[in-house]
Design a protein around this motif. Structure first.
Motif, PDB file in Angstrom:
ATOM      1  N   ALA A  36     -17.689 -13.752   0.149  1.00 47.74           N
ATOM      2  CA  ALA A  36     -16.917 -13.806   1.394  1.00 47.74           C
ATOM      3  C   ALA A  36     -17.878 -14.251   2.485  1.00 47.74           C
ATOM      4  CB  ALA A  36     -16.331 -12.437   1.733  1.00 47.74           C
ATOM      5  N   ASP A  37     -17.367 -14.832   3.553  1.00 41.23           N
ATOM      6  CA  ASP A  37     -18.202 -15.102   4.722  1.00 41.23           C
ATOM      7  C   ASP A  37     -18.398 -13.767   5.416  1.00 41.23           C
ATOM      8  OD1 ASP A  37     -18.591 -17.919   4.584  1.00 41.23           O
ATOM      9  OD2 ASP A  37     -16.515 -18.199   5.202  1.00 41.23           O
ATOM     10  N   VAL A  38     -19.649 -13.308   5.478  1.00 39.83           N
ATOM     11  CA  VAL A  38     -19.940 -11.977   6.003  1.00 39.83           C
ATOM     12  C   VAL A  38     -21.015 -12.073   7.079  1.00 39.83           C
ATOM     13  CG1 VAL A  38     -20.776  -9.658   5.415  1.00 39.83           C
ATOM     14  CG2 VAL A  38     -19.390 -10.931   3.777  1.00 39.83           C
ATOM     15  N   GLU A  39     -20.813 -11.342   8.159  1.00 42.61           N
ATOM     16  CA  GLU A  39     -21.843 -11.152   9.176  1.00 42.61           C
ATOM     17  C   GLU A  39     -22.136  -9.662   9.262  1.00 42.61           C
ATOM     18  OE1 GLU A  39     -20.792 -12.924  12.924  1.00 42.61           O
ATOM     19  OE2 GLU A  39     -20.870 -14.955  12.091  1.00 42.61           O
ATOM     20  N   VAL A  40     -23.425  -9.319   9.338  1.00 42.05           N
ATOM     21  CA  VAL A  40     -23.865  -7.927   9.431  1.00 42.05           C
ATOM     22  C   VAL A  40     -24.695  -7.777  10.705  1.00 42.05           C
ATOM     23  CG1 VAL A  40     -25.215  -6.085   8.347  1.00 42.05           C
ATOM     24  CG2 VAL A  40     -23.892  -7.653   6.922  1.00 42.05           C
ATOM     25  N   TYR A  41     -24.426  -6.699  11.444  1.00 39.60           N
ATOM     26  CA  TYR A  41     -25.127  -6.412  12.693  1.00 39.60           C
ATOM     27  C   TYR A  41     -25.723  -5.008  12.572  1.00 39.60           C
ATOM     28  CZ  TYR A  41     -21.285  -9.632  13.553  1.00 39.60           C
ATOM     29  OH  TYR A  41     -20.372 -10.644  13.437  1.00 39.60           O
ATOM     30  N   LEU A  42     -27.005  -4.865  12.848  1.00 35.90           N
ATOM     31  CA  LEU A  42     -27.609  -3.551  12.746  1.00 35.90           C
ATOM     32  C   LEU A  42     -28.570  -3.307  13.897  1.00 35.90           C
ATOM     33  CD1 LEU A  42     -30.191  -3.615   9.862  1.00 35.90           C
ATOM     34  CD2 LEU A  42     -28.697  -5.514  10.251  1.00 35.90           C
ATOM     35  N   ARG A  43     -28.577  -2.058  14.364  1.00 32.95           N
ATOM     36  CA  ARG A  43     -29.507  -1.687  15.420  1.00 32.95           C
ATOM     37  C   ARG A  43     -29.681  -0.179  15.454  1.00 32.95           C
ATOM     38  NH1 ARG A  43     -26.476  -2.447  21.226  1.00 32.95           N
ATOM     39  NH2 ARG A  43     -24.456  -1.600  20.641  1.00 32.95           N
ATOM     40  N   PRO A  44     -30.894   0.241  15.802  1.00 34.55           N
ATOM     41  CA  PRO A  44     -31.140   1.669  15.954  1.00 34.55           C
ATOM     42  C   PRO A  44     -30.632   2.159  17.305  1.00 34.55           C
ATOM     43  CG  PRO A  44     -33.154   0.444  16.351  1.00 34.55           C
ATOM     44  CD  PRO A  44     -32.102  -0.556  15.949  1.00 34.55           C
ATOM     45  N   LYS A  45     -30.191   3.393  17.310  1.00 32.13           N
ATOM     46  CA  LYS A  45     -29.819   4.078  18.551  1.00 32.13           C
ATOM     47  C   LYS A  45     -30.639   5.369  18.559  1.00 32.13           C
ATOM     48  CE  LYS A  45     -25.218   2.040  18.849  1.00 32.13           C
ATOM     49  NZ  LYS A  45     -23.750   2.295  18.949  1.00 32.13           N
ATOM     50  N   LEU A  46     -31.847   5.250  19.100  1.00 29.37           N
ATOM     51  CA  LEU A  46     -32.801   6.350  19.047  1.00 29.37           C
ATOM     52  C   LEU A  46     -32.376   7.476  19.985  1.00 29.37           C
ATOM     53  CD1 LEU A  46     -36.102   4.265  18.925  1.00 29.37           C
ATOM     54  CD2 LEU A  46     -34.718   5.114  17.025  1.00 29.37           C
ATOM     55  N   GLY A  47     -32.447   8.711  19.471  1.00 37.82           N
ATOM     56  CA  GLY A  47     -32.088   9.885  20.242  1.00 37.82           C
ATOM     57  C   GLY A  47     -30.594  10.076  20.402  1.00 37.82           C
ATOM     58  N   PHE A  48     -29.791   9.433  19.554  1.00 40.04           N
ATOM     59  CA  PHE A  48     -28.347   9.411  19.743  1.00 40.04           C
ATOM     60  C   PHE A  48     -27.588  10.228  18.704  1.00 40.04           C
ATOM     61  CE2 PHE A  48     -24.179   7.068  19.673  1.00 40.04           C
ATOM     62  CZ  PHE A  48     -23.811   7.398  20.969  1.00 40.04           C
TER      63      PHE A  48
END
Length: 152
Positions: A36-48
């Motif tokens: 499949a055409d897939v986009e992945v987005y990732l990011r840390p949310k420190l202290g959350f």
């Protein structure tokens, strides 16, 4: 078709406007390599994250996984499940965005910090989820998540 190779994924610019968290990393994989055409987005949310319970339930995944940045209209397809990524525990949940696109939300915690992962793709949520989880198993991505969660 076997699992997508690291080379199948290419990094793209963070597509979302600025908010209270730093921009993360975004990647794309095409149908030929990922099913499949897939986009992945990732990011840390420190202290959350809740330091004691981590990611407690599906409502938390809905709130923190950044799926709302893809589309404000996301509808859960079913209850979420426990997931383990890069040595962190959390929850994963699949969503319908508009009848043509599926999204996956993952919220995983390490101590008091959260790794937010959102993914989207055309068609079947199962294919999008499978491709996303295979992506998160790539050594380079696991190493990046580990370092990012340590705030370095």
């Amino acid at each position: 078709m076997g699992p997508p190779r690291a080379a199948a994924w290419r990094e793209i610019a963070w597509p979302f406007p600025r908010d209270g968290w730093p921009a993360g990393r975004a990647f794309r994989c095409g149908v030929a390599d990922c099913g499949a055409d897939v986009e992945v987005y990732l990011r840390p949310k420190l202290g959350f994250c809740n330091c004691d319970s981590g990611v407690a339930d599906d409502d938390e995944v809905d709130r923190v996984s950044d799926v709302d940045m893809i589309s404000p209209r996301f509808v859960p397809l079913k209850a979420g499940e426990v997931v383990h990524v890069a040595g962190m525990s959390g929850r994963i949940r699949a969503y319908d965005l508009d009848g043509k696109r599926a999204a996956i939300g993952i919220a995983a915690s390490h101590r008091c910090d959260l790794m937010a992962v959102a993914a989207q793709g055309r068609g079947d949520a199962v294919k999008v989820q499978r491709a996303t989880l295979k992506f998160l198993e790539l050594q380079e991505i696991k190493e990046w998540m580990t370092v990012a969660m340590d705030g370095r």
